[in-house]
Write a protein that holds these residues in place. Structure first.
Motif, mmCIF file in Angstrom:
data_model
loop_
_atom_site.group_PDB
_atom_site.id
_atom_site.type_symbol
_atom_site.label_atom_id
_atom_site.label_comp_id
_atom_site.label_asym_id
_atom_site.label_seq_id
_atom_site.Cartn_x
_atom_site.Cartn_y
_atom_site.Cartn_z
ATOM 1 N N LEU A 46 0.843 -1.204 0.000
ATOM 2 C CA LEU A 46 0.000 0.000 0.000
ATOM 3 C C LEU A 46 0.872 1.245 0.000
ATOM 4 O O LEU A 46 1.791 1.360 0.808
ATOM 5 C CB LEU A 46 -0.912 0.007 1.221
ATOM 6 C CG LEU A 46 -1.880 -1.163 1.322
ATOM 7 C CD1 LEU A 46 -2.617 -1.118 2.651
ATOM 8 C CD2 LEU A 46 -2.856 -1.162 0.166
ATOM 9 N N GLY A 47 0.571 2.183 -0.900
ATOM 10 C CA GLY A 47 1.405 3.377 -1.039
ATOM 11 C C GLY A 47 2.757 2.984 -1.590
ATOM 12 O O GLY A 47 3.802 3.348 -1.071
ATOM 13 N N SER A 48 2.742 2.216 -2.670
ATOM 14 C CA SER A 48 3.951 1.576 -3.196
ATOM 15 C C SER A 48 4.960 2.524 -3.823
ATOM 16 O O SER A 48 6.091 2.121 -4.088
ATOM 17 C CB SER A 48 3.569 0.494 -4.202
ATOM 18 O OG SER A 48 2.905 1.058 -5.314
ATOM 19 N N GLY A 49 4.577 3.762 -4.057
ATOM 20 C CA GLY A 49 5.532 4.706 -4.641
ATOM 21 C C GLY A 49 6.088 4.193 -5.949
ATOM 22 O O GLY A 49 5.352 3.781 -6.841
ATOM 23 N N GLY A 66 1.483 -3.536 -6.198
ATOM 24 C CA GLY A 66 1.731 -2.219 -5.639
ATOM 25 C C GLY A 66 0.506 -1.352 -5.860
ATOM 26 O O GLY A 66 0.026 -1.239 -6.985
ATOM 27 N N VAL A 67 -0.022 -0.766 -4.794
ATOM 28 C CA VAL A 67 -1.172 0.131 -4.876
ATOM 29 C C VAL A 67 -0.659 1.546 -4.631
ATOM 30 O O VAL A 67 -0.091 1.830 -3.567
ATOM 31 C CB VAL A 67 -2.245 -0.234 -3.825
ATOM 32 C CG1 VAL A 67 -3.416 0.736 -3.893
ATOM 33 C CG2 VAL A 67 -2.713 -1.667 -4.010
ATOM 34 N N GLU A 68 -0.824 2.420 -5.629
ATOM 35 C CA GLU A 68 -0.269 3.769 -5.541
ATOM 36 C C GLU A 68 -1.218 4.774 -6.189
ATOM 37 O O GLU A 68 -1.638 4.580 -7.332
ATOM 38 C CB GLU A 68 1.101 3.810 -6.240
ATOM 39 C CG GLU A 68 1.727 5.161 -6.373
ATOM 40 C CD GLU A 68 1.929 5.883 -5.043
ATOM 41 O OE1 GLU A 68 1.624 7.091 -5.001
ATOM 42 O OE2 GLU A 68 2.357 5.246 -4.060
ATOM 43 N N PRO A 69 -1.568 5.856 -5.473
ATOM 44 C CA PRO A 69 -2.480 6.849 -6.041
ATOM 45 C C PRO A 69 -1.824 7.829 -7.013
ATOM 46 O O PRO A 69 -2.498 8.403 -7.863
ATOM 47 C CB PRO A 69 -3.007 7.593 -4.806
ATOM 48 C CG PRO A 69 -1.918 7.469 -3.806
ATOM 49 C CD PRO A 69 -1.302 6.117 -4.059
ATOM 50 N N ASN A 70 -0.509 8.018 -6.932
ATOM 51 C CA ASN A 70 0.169 9.012 -7.757
ATOM 52 C C ASN A 70 0.593 8.422 -9.093
ATOM 53 O O ASN A 70 1.359 7.450 -9.147
ATOM 54 C CB ASN A 70 1.385 9.570 -7.010
ATOM 55 C CG ASN A 70 2.088 10.654 -7.785
ATOM 56 O OD1 ASN A 70 2.865 10.353 -8.673
ATOM 57 N ND2 ASN A 70 1.810 11.900 -7.449
ATOM 58 N N ALA A 71 0.123 9.022 -10.184
ATOM 59 C CA ALA A 71 0.391 8.503 -11.530
ATOM 60 C C ALA A 71 1.883 8.504 -11.875
ATOM 61 O O ALA A 71 2.379 7.565 -12.496
ATOM 62 C CB ALA A 71 -0.388 9.302 -12.569
ATOM 63 N N ASP A 72 2.621 9.542 -11.474
ATOM 64 C CA ASP A 72 4.060 9.591 -11.761
ATOM 65 C C ASP A 72 4.791 8.438 -11.080
ATOM 66 O O ASP A 72 5.653 7.793 -11.683
ATOM 67 C CB ASP A 72 4.672 10.912 -11.284
ATOM 68 C CG ASP A 72 4.319 12.092 -12.155
ATOM 69 O OD1 ASP A 72 3.784 11.893 -13.270
ATOM 70 O OD2 ASP A 72 4.593 13.233 -11.719
ATOM 71 N N MET A 73 4.449 8.204 -9.828
ATOM 72 C CA MET A 73 5.096 7.122 -9.080
ATOM 73 C C MET A 73 4.766 5.763 -9.700
ATOM 74 O O MET A 73 5.649 4.919 -9.870
ATOM 75 C CB MET A 73 4.667 7.144 -7.613
ATOM 76 C CG MET A 73 5.133 8.362 -6.864
ATOM 77 S SD MET A 73 6.894 8.277 -6.551
ATOM 78 C CE MET A 73 7.074 9.646 -5.440
ATOM 79 N N ARG A 87 2.470 -6.418 -10.308
ATOM 80 C CA ARG A 87 1.638 -5.470 -11.044
ATOM 81 C C ARG A 87 1.367 -4.271 -10.157
ATOM 82 O O ARG A 87 1.494 -4.337 -8.936
ATOM 83 C CB ARG A 87 0.347 -6.098 -11.538
ATOM 84 C CG ARG A 87 -0.616 -6.532 -10.481
ATOM 85 C CD ARG A 87 -1.822 -7.262 -11.089
ATOM 86 N NE ARG A 87 -2.628 -7.858 -10.071
ATOM 87 C CZ ARG A 87 -3.816 -7.400 -9.693
ATOM 88 N NH1 ARG A 87 -4.345 -6.352 -10.302
ATOM 89 N NH2 ARG A 87 -4.499 -7.995 -8.744
ATOM 90 N N TYR A 88 1.021 -3.169 -10.784
ATOM 91 C CA TYR A 88 0.744 -1.922 -10.074
ATOM 92 C C TYR A 88 -0.645 -1.444 -10.447
ATOM 93 O O TYR A 88 -1.030 -1.500 -11.611
ATOM 94 C CB TYR A 88 1.786 -0.855 -10.433
ATOM 95 C CG TYR A 88 3.176 -1.281 -10.043
ATOM 96 C CD1 TYR A 88 3.622 -1.126 -8.739
ATOM 97 C CD2 TYR A 88 4.029 -1.876 -10.960
ATOM 98 C CE1 TYR A 88 4.883 -1.544 -8.361
ATOM 99 C CE2 TYR A 88 5.302 -2.296 -10.596
ATOM 100 C CZ TYR A 88 5.721 -2.120 -9.302
ATOM 101 O OH TYR A 88 6.969 -2.546 -8.919
ATOM 102 N N VAL A 89 -1.379 -0.976 -9.444
ATOM 103 C CA VAL A 89 -2.734 -0.485 -9.662
ATOM 104 C C VAL A 89 -2.897 0.874 -8.998
ATOM 105 O O VAL A 89 -2.217 1.192 -8.012
ATOM 106 C CB VAL A 89 -3.806 -1.464 -9.128
ATOM 107 C CG1 VAL A 89 -3.732 -2.807 -9.847
ATOM 108 C CG2 VAL A 89 -3.686 -1.654 -7.622
ATOM 109 N N GLU A 90 -3.810 1.671 -9.535
ATOM 110 C CA GLU A 90 -4.154 2.944 -8.926
ATOM 111 C C GLU A 90 -5.101 2.684 -7.769
ATOM 112 O O GLU A 90 -6.053 1.909 -7.891
ATOM 113 C CB GLU A 90 -4.838 3.848 -9.942
ATOM 114 C CG GLU A 90 -5.237 5.187 -9.375
ATOM 115 C CD GLU A 90 -5.889 6.102 -10.390
ATOM 116 O OE1 GLU A 90 -6.163 7.247 -10.022
ATOM 117 O OE2 GLU A 90 -6.120 5.671 -11.540
ATOM 118 N N GLY A 91 -4.828 3.306 -6.650
ATOM 119 C CA GLY A 91 -5.714 3.152 -5.510
ATOM 120 C C GLY A 91 -5.144 3.778 -4.263
ATOM 121 O O GLY A 91 -4.027 4.294 -4.258
ATOM 122 N N LEU A 92 -5.933 3.731 -3.227
ATOM 123 C CA LEU A 92 -5.554 4.215 -1.900
ATOM 124 C C LEU A 92 -5.601 3.048 -0.934
ATOM 125 O O LEU A 92 -6.218 2.018 -1.222
ATOM 126 C CB LEU A 92 -6.544 5.285 -1.438
ATOM 127 C CG LEU A 92 -6.659 6.538 -2.308
ATOM 128 C CD1 LEU A 92 -7.885 7.340 -1.911
ATOM 129 C CD2 LEU A 92 -5.398 7.367 -2.190
#
Length: 104
Positions: A46-49, A66-73, A87-92
């Motif tokens: 969570l908050g994988s950066g 990896g769950v990360e809200p910031n698109a750049d990260m 895998r990486y997903v958008e989320g909080l």
């Protein structure tokens, strides 16, 4: 500060963030897997950066998300050399989009 504003404040810093963040020590993987009693099937970061810890978790688990809200990260994380099990997903942390109870 709203959740969205908090996530946006990391925009433009992904390369610097990735360069200075430490990778967890290998002994921590031993502690976690010993405590869990086995190798986890799925680890959710969570908050994988930029994915440093996600990639590390994939070395001692079957799969890692990896769950990360910031698109750049997330983009920086997804562009790093990786394994198919990551895998990486958008989320909080409060809204991952992942099924309840899916992680070990």
């Amino acid at each position: 500060m709203s959740l969205d504003a908090n996530a946006r404040r990391f925009s433009g810093f992904a390369d610097l963030y990735d360069a200075v963040r430490p990778v967890p020590p290998p002994v921590l993987a031993e502690v976690i897997t010993t405590y869990a009693g086995s190798r986890p099937e799925l680890v959710v970061d969570l908050g994988s950066g930029t994915g440093l810890s996600t990639r590390w978790a994939a070395t001692w688990s079957a799969d890692a998300v990896g769950v990360e809200p910031n698109a750049d990260m997330r983009h920086r994380a997804a562009s790093a050399p990786t394994r198919a099990s990551i895998r990486y997903v958008e989320g909080l942390s409060s809204s991952t989009g992942l099924p309840d109870g899916c992680a070990d």
